[in-house]
Design an enzyme around this catalytic site. Structure first.
Site, PDB file in Angstrom:
ATOM      1  N   CYS A 291      27.634  35.014 -18.797  1.00 17.32           N
ATOM      2  CA  CYS A 291      27.480  33.746 -19.503  1.00 17.32           C
ATOM      3  C   CYS A 291      27.412  32.669 -18.425  1.00 17.32           C
ATOM      4  O   CYS A 291      28.370  32.484 -17.673  1.00 17.32           O
ATOM      5  CB  CYS A 291      28.673  33.555 -20.426  1.00 17.32           C
ATOM      6  SG  CYS A 291      28.670  31.975 -21.241  1.00 17.32           S
TER       7      CYS A 291
ATOM      8  N   CYS B 120      28.149  18.064 -19.578  1.00 21.68           N
ATOM      9  CA  CYS B 120      27.107  18.203 -20.609  1.00 21.68           C
ATOM     10  C   CYS B 120      26.720  16.840 -21.127  1.00 21.68           C
ATOM     11  O   CYS B 120      27.548  15.938 -21.229  1.00 21.68           O
ATOM     12  CB  CYS B 120      27.611  19.071 -21.760  1.00 21.68           C
ATOM     13  SG  CYS B 120      26.304  19.426 -22.964  1.00 21.68           S
TER      14      CYS B 120
ATOM     15  N   CYS C  66      34.383  21.016 -27.904  1.00 18.68           N
ATOM     16  CA  CYS C  66      34.031  21.676 -26.637  1.00 18.68           C
ATOM     17  C   CYS C  66      34.694  20.998 -25.435  1.00 18.68           C
ATOM     18  O   CYS C  66      34.642  19.775 -25.292  1.00 18.68           O
ATOM     19  CB  CYS C  66      32.509  21.637 -26.494  1.00 18.68           C
ATOM     20  SG  CYS C  66      31.947  22.117 -24.869  1.00 18.68           S
TER      21      CYS C  66
ATOM     22  N   GLU D  18      31.259  26.840 -14.329  1.00 16.17           N
ATOM     23  CA  GLU D  18      31.893  28.129 -14.630  1.00 16.17           C
ATOM     24  C   GLU D  18      30.867  29.150 -15.080  1.00 16.17           C
ATOM     25  O   GLU D  18      29.859  28.804 -15.684  1.00 16.17           O
ATOM     26  CB  GLU D  18      32.885  27.942 -15.775  1.00 16.17           C
ATOM     27  CG  GLU D  18      33.966  26.962 -15.445  1.00 16.17           C
ATOM     28  CD  GLU D  18      34.702  26.488 -16.685  1.00 16.17           C
ATOM     29  OE1 GLU D  18      35.612  25.698 -16.536  1.00 16.17           O
ATOM     30  OE2 GLU D  18      34.341  26.914 -17.799  1.00 16.17           O
TER      31      GLU D  18
ATOM     32  N   CYS E 103      29.723  17.627 -28.337  1.00 13.45           N
ATOM     33  CA  CYS E 103      30.354  18.428 -29.391  1.00 13.45           C
ATOM     34  C   CYS E 103      31.871  18.248 -29.306  1.00 13.45           C
ATOM     35  O   CYS E 103      32.454  18.394 -28.232  1.00 13.45           O
ATOM     36  CB  CYS E 103      29.985  19.900 -29.225  1.00 13.45           C
ATOM     37  SG  CYS E 103      28.209  20.146 -29.140  1.00 13.45           S
TER      38      CYS E 103
HETATM   39  S1  SF4 Z   1      29.061  23.022 -26.948  1.00 15.12           S
HETATM   40 FE1  SF4 Z   1      27.973  21.044 -27.006  1.00 15.12          FE
HETATM   41  S2  SF4 Z   1      29.035  19.726 -25.535  1.00 15.12           S
HETATM   42 FE2  SF4 Z   1      29.679  21.855 -25.129  1.00 15.12          FE
HETATM   43  S3  SF4 Z   1      28.331  22.562 -23.502  1.00 15.12           S
HETATM   44 FE3  SF4 Z   1      27.407  23.198 -25.442  1.00 15.12          FE
HETATM   45  S4  SF4 Z   1      26.021  21.504 -26.022  1.00 15.12           S
HETATM   46 FE4  SF4 Z   1      27.391  20.736 -24.426  1.00 15.12          FE
END
Ligand code: SF4
Length: 346
Positions: free
Chosen positions: A107, A114, A121, A94, A118
């Site tokens: 962005c 990832c 997220c 995205e 987190c």
């Molecule tokens: S917030 Fe954390 S899990 Fe989400 S994309 Fe960023 S680094 Fe990766």
């Protein structure tokens, strides 16, 4: 047997020049094609109108141009645009265009999914599938630049690496993409208009400092207390705040660029005076400013935006301590603009 054709945009300009020489052509033909590929973002060899038909066919026989495709575009009532971007292998990332009165910010994503985890997220739930190539990052920027010109009548002004993925876990490709974005042979944007936002990988922050990069650094901090940070960003157990702090001090010594801390205040997690005091202390280690970001909730509701009073407490305490702070309202709420939300629904 059919051999797999190579993506021509994986070649450097020099390699492209060498290729033409190896085909008995002039090296400068490589420059022309390079210009079509990057500055003019050609999607096909046929679009290269100053190249002869035979040469275009020869390129077609050897290479492909793996462009991204904007599969789905959503427009929010506040003007934010979100692109679901299909990559050549079918995976989706995205990117978001965020307009304000004075600027248009892209962005962009750096990984499919990832590698970090987190807990707040949506992207973390996708796990890391692969790193994006430099051209896939570059193409997201070009797509948003085009949308900015089309819908807002102005070119893109800023870029943040805050989409899907941890950019410092795909360091080489992110740097190559930035090189292209800032090069006069690419988009010619100033590096000062680019922010790489990391969750804080100390070793890589030091590496960037050593390489004297010209773009800005933002760190998704969210807590300056190890225990709390580890509970919401588990990789903090591996890269604790002490190491992050040391890397950031090093960054500032080398670059003299102040650091931005991205910080969300969540109900029952970091909405205490103790958490604010820890943040104030952390901010003293290197010149910095704080962006308090309103949370764009993901579906299960485990994380909730703190009260206005708690955000105000942060703002006042930081200001009283001479730390620059801005409060960022969430954008594109009606289109799931938090990173990872759209791809999770594909
Ligand atoms: S917030 Fe954390 S899990 Fe989400 S994309 Fe960023 S680094 Fe990766």
């Amino acid at each position: 047997m059919e051999t797999k054709k190579k993506d021509i945009r994986a070649l450097t300009k020099e390699q492209l020049r060498d290729f033409f020489v190896s085909q008995g052509d002039k090296a400068f033909r490589g420059n022309q094609v390079y210009e079509w590929l990057w500055q003019k973002s050609a999607h096909s060899f046929d679009a290269m109108t100053n190249i002869s038909k035979e040469t275009r066919q020869m390129l077609e026989d050897h290479f492909v141009i793996n462009h991204i495709r904007v599969d789905q575009m959503q427009r929010s009532s506040d003007g934010t645009i979100k692109n679901a971007v299909r990559l050549h292998d079918g995976l989706v990332v995205e990117s978001v265009l965020i307009p304000t009165q004075t600027r248009t910010t892209a962005c962009v994503s750096s990984q499919v999914g990832c590698s970090l985890d987190c807990r707040f997220c949506a992207t973390a739930r996708l796990k890391r599938m692969r790193n994006l190539n430099p051209d896939e990052i570059y193409d997201q920027v070009v797509a948003i630049d085009n949308e900015s010109r089309l819908y807002f009548d102005r070119p893109l002004s800023n870029i943040v690496f805050m989409g899907m993925g941890e950019p410092l876990m795909n360091y080489n490709n992110v740097l190559k993409a930035i090189e292209k974005i800032t090069s006069p042979e690419g988009l010619g944007m100033s590096p000062k208009r680019i922010v790489v936002s990391t969750s804080g990988v100390p070793k890589m922050i030091k590496k960037m400092a050593d390489e004297e990069v010209k773009f800005s650094l933002a760190v998704s901090l969210h807590s300056a207390i190890d225990e709390v940070r580890t509970s919401i960003m588990p990789f903090n157990a591996t890269f604790p705040l002490k190491d992050l702090r040391e890397a950031l001090e090093y960054w500032y010594q080398k670059t003299k660029n102040r650091i931005t801390y991205e910080y969300v205040v969540w109900k029952g997690i970091n909405d205490t005076q103790e958490a604010v005091d820890a943040l104030v202390k952390f901010c003293r280690f290197a010149p910095s400013k704080v962006n308090l970001i309103e949370y764009n909730p993901i579906d299960d509701g485990e994380f909730q935006q703190a009260s206005e009073a708690a955000v105000e407490m942060y703002k006042k305490t930081l200001e009283r301590n001479g730390i620059t702070v801005t409060v960022r309202r969430s954008r594109g709420k009606d289109i799931d603009a938090a990173c990872g939300q759209l791809a999770n629904k594909q």
